[in-house]
Scaffold this active site. Structure first.
Site, PDB file in Angstrom:
ATOM      1  N   ASP A   1       0.906  -1.329   0.143  1.00 28.44           N
ATOM      2  CA  ASP A   1       0.075  -0.018   0.223  1.00 28.44           C
ATOM      3  C   ASP A   1       1.112   1.205  -0.130  1.00 28.44           C
ATOM      4  O   ASP A   1       1.880   1.494   0.779  1.00 28.44           O
ATOM      5  CB  ASP A   1      -0.842  -0.014   1.357  1.00 28.44           C
ATOM      6  CG  ASP A   1      -2.033   0.968   1.083  1.00 28.44           C
ATOM      7  OD1 ASP A   1      -3.127   0.521   1.012  1.00 28.44           O
ATOM      8  OD2 ASP A   1      -1.615   2.125   1.027  1.00 28.44           O
TER       9      ASP A   1
ATOM     10  N   ASN B   1     -13.039  -3.367   2.614  1.00 26.12           N
ATOM     11  CA  ASN B   1     -13.856  -2.320   2.842  1.00 26.12           C
ATOM     12  C   ASN B   1     -14.799  -2.164   1.474  1.00 26.12           C
ATOM     13  O   ASN B   1     -14.363  -2.510   0.376  1.00 26.12           O
ATOM     14  CB  ASN B   1     -13.170  -0.839   2.874  1.00 26.12           C
ATOM     15  CG  ASN B   1     -12.338  -0.696   3.952  1.00 26.12           C
ATOM     16  OD1 ASN B   1     -12.445  -1.157   5.175  1.00 26.12           O
ATOM     17  ND2 ASN B   1     -10.951  -0.017   3.787  1.00 26.12           N
TER      18      ASN B   1
ATOM     19  N   GLY C   1     -16.016   2.850   3.863  1.00 26.91           N
ATOM     20  CA  GLY C   1     -14.692   3.489   3.671  1.00 26.91           C
ATOM     21  C   GLY C   1     -14.070   3.041   2.493  1.00 26.91           C
ATOM     22  O   GLY C   1     -13.003   3.251   2.578  1.00 26.91           O
ATOM     23  N   GLN C   2     -14.748   2.406   1.517  1.00 26.65           N
ATOM     24  CA  GLN C   2     -13.827   2.136   0.239  1.00 26.65           C
ATOM     25  C   GLN C   2     -13.689   3.464  -0.655  1.00 26.65           C
ATOM     26  O   GLN C   2     -14.545   3.781  -0.923  1.00 26.65           O
ATOM     27  CB  GLN C   2     -14.538   1.058  -0.555  1.00 26.65           C
ATOM     28  CG  GLN C   2     -14.055   0.624  -1.655  1.00 26.65           C
ATOM     29  CD  GLN C   2     -14.594  -0.436  -2.372  1.00 26.65           C
ATOM     30  OE1 GLN C   2     -16.174  -0.661  -2.369  1.00 26.65           O
ATOM     31  NE2 GLN C   2     -14.181  -1.140  -3.596  1.00 26.65           N
TER      32      GLN C   2
ATOM     33  N   HIS D   1     -10.464  -5.133  -3.400  1.00 27.42           N
ATOM     34  CA  HIS D   1      -9.049  -5.268  -2.750  1.00 27.42           C
ATOM     35  C   HIS D   1      -9.378  -5.813  -1.346  1.00 27.42           C
ATOM     36  O   HIS D   1     -10.095  -5.193  -0.764  1.00 27.42           O
ATOM     37  CB  HIS D   1      -8.221  -4.079  -2.930  1.00 27.42           C
ATOM     38  CG  HIS D   1      -8.763  -2.869  -2.422  1.00 27.42           C
ATOM     39  ND1 HIS D   1      -9.557  -2.203  -2.860  1.00 27.42           N
ATOM     40  CD2 HIS D   1      -8.500  -2.260  -1.168  1.00 27.42           C
ATOM     41  CE1 HIS D   1     -10.217  -1.071  -2.325  1.00 27.42           C
ATOM     42  NE2 HIS D   1      -9.388  -1.295  -0.865  1.00 27.42           N
TER      43      HIS D   1
ATOM     44  N   HIS E   1      -7.075  -5.732   1.999  1.00 28.49           N
ATOM     45  CA  HIS E   1      -5.976  -5.119   2.843  1.00 28.49           C
ATOM     46  C   HIS E   1      -5.308  -6.152   3.682  1.00 28.49           C
ATOM     47  O   HIS E   1      -6.183  -7.123   4.648  1.00 28.49           O
ATOM     48  CB  HIS E   1      -6.184  -4.068   3.734  1.00 28.49           C
ATOM     49  CG  HIS E   1      -7.023  -2.790   3.160  1.00 28.49           C
ATOM     50  ND1 HIS E   1      -6.065  -1.748   2.898  1.00 28.49           N
ATOM     51  CD2 HIS E   1      -8.067  -2.644   2.698  1.00 28.49           C
ATOM     52  CE1 HIS E   1      -6.989  -0.896   2.333  1.00 28.49           C
ATOM     53  NE2 HIS E   1      -8.074  -1.173   2.162  1.00 28.49           N
TER      54      HIS E   1
HETATM   55  P1  5GP Z   1      -9.615   1.500   0.349  1.00 21.92           P
HETATM   56  O1  5GP Z   1      -9.738   2.705   1.393  1.00 21.92           O
HETATM   57  O2  5GP Z   1     -10.413   1.841  -0.903  1.00 21.92           O
HETATM   58  O3  5GP Z   1     -10.097   0.336   1.176  1.00 21.92           O
HETATM   59  O4  5GP Z   1      -8.276   1.448   0.329  1.00 21.92           O
HETATM   60  C1  5GP Z   1      -7.397   1.756  -0.830  1.00 21.92           C
HETATM   61  C2  5GP Z   1      -6.188   1.708  -0.656  1.00 21.92           C
HETATM   62  O5  5GP Z   1      -5.331   2.021  -1.773  1.00 21.92           O
HETATM   63  C3  5GP Z   1      -5.530   2.827   0.378  1.00 21.92           C
HETATM   64  O6  5GP Z   1      -5.007   2.054   1.584  1.00 21.92           O
HETATM   65  C4  5GP Z   1      -4.726   3.434  -0.356  1.00 21.92           C
HETATM   66  O7  5GP Z   1      -3.334   3.847   0.530  1.00 21.92           O
HETATM   67  C5  5GP Z   1      -4.131   2.786  -1.417  1.00 21.92           C
HETATM   68  N1  5GP Z   1      -3.715   3.269  -2.622  1.00 21.92           N
HETATM   69  C6  5GP Z   1      -4.238   4.079  -3.378  1.00 21.92           C
HETATM   70  N2  5GP Z   1      -3.767   4.462  -4.616  1.00 21.92           N
HETATM   71  C7  5GP Z   1      -2.821   3.890  -4.584  1.00 21.92           C
HETATM   72  C8  5GP Z   1      -1.621   3.837  -5.454  1.00 21.92           C
HETATM   73  O8  5GP Z   1      -1.538   4.424  -6.343  1.00 21.92           O
HETATM   74  N3  5GP Z   1      -0.578   2.757  -5.374  1.00 21.92           N
HETATM   75  C9  5GP Z   1      -0.680   2.004  -4.034  1.00 21.92           C
HETATM   76  N4  5GP Z   1       0.482   0.970  -3.748  1.00 21.92           N
HETATM   77  N5  5GP Z   1      -1.666   1.996  -3.202  1.00 21.92           N
HETATM   78  C10 5GP Z   1      -2.451   2.949  -3.468  1.00 21.92           C
END
Ligand code: 5GP
Ligand code: ZN
Length: 151
Positions: A29, A85, A91-92, A98, A100
């Site tokens: 991440d 999420n 919180g997505q 994806h 985590h």
């Molecule tokens: P969400 O909030 O949708 O569950 O998680 C999205 C995750 O994607 C976040 O933890 C954020 O830091 C990660 N993320 C967003 N854009 C990028 C990117 O361009 N590269 C990487 N490696 N992580 C990303």
């Protein structure tokens, strides 16, 4: 499609890759919320677990790759957290399915992760306000395991 994770899967945006096969990719991440924070995605675009295209086989494969990534990062014995999420209230922020994988949570001071802390001392995954558009410099399209073993 303007999807940051599709672009990472396609190699158009670099990411620090952990594991990869034809259908899934695990990468670090960009904004780690734990000492080890890896995302696992299907390469095929699916929005989240509520997407009707997210069938049992796809979701099972996602969990399997999540545990494989955790094992590859040396988390298997100590334990780790898998978080999914789903949608706005979940919180997505990135609308591509994806998981985590979070490791090393108990080594953190609670305030280092979030102000909300579990009774057992684990910390909730905190949210970053705007991360979807950020791009990552670095590892490029490596197929090996460039950051193993765990840092
Ligand atoms: P969400 O909030 O949708 O569950 O998680 C999205 C995750 O994607 C976040 O933890 C954020 O830091 C990660 N993320 C967003 N854009 C990028 C990117 O361009 N590269 C990487 N490696 N992580 C990303
Ligand atoms: Zn996508």
């Amino acid at each position: 499609m303007d999807c940051v994770f599709c672009k990472i899967a396609a190699g158009e945006i670099p990411a620090a890759r952990v594991l990869e096969d034809d259908a899934y990719l695990a990468f670090h991440d960009l904004n780690a919320q734990a000492p080890l924070h890896v995302l696992v995605i299907p390469k095929r675009h699916v929005v989240n677990v509520a997407d009707e295209d997210a069938d049992e086989a796809l979701l099972g494969g996602l969990l399997d790759r999540a545990r494989q990534a955790a094992k590859a990062l040396g988390l298997e014995l100590k334990g780790y957290r898998i978080v999914l999420n789903v949608g706005n209230d979940g919180g997505q922020t990135v609308r591509h399915l994806h998981a985590h994988v979070l490791g090393g949570l108990t080594s953190l001071q609670p305030s280092a992760v979030s102000s909300e802390v579990d009774d057992d001392g684990g910390a909730e995954l905190s949210r970053s306000a705007s991360v979807a558009g950020r791009h990552e410099a670095g590892a490029g399209s490596l197929r090996a395991h460039p950051r193993l073993p765990a840092r």
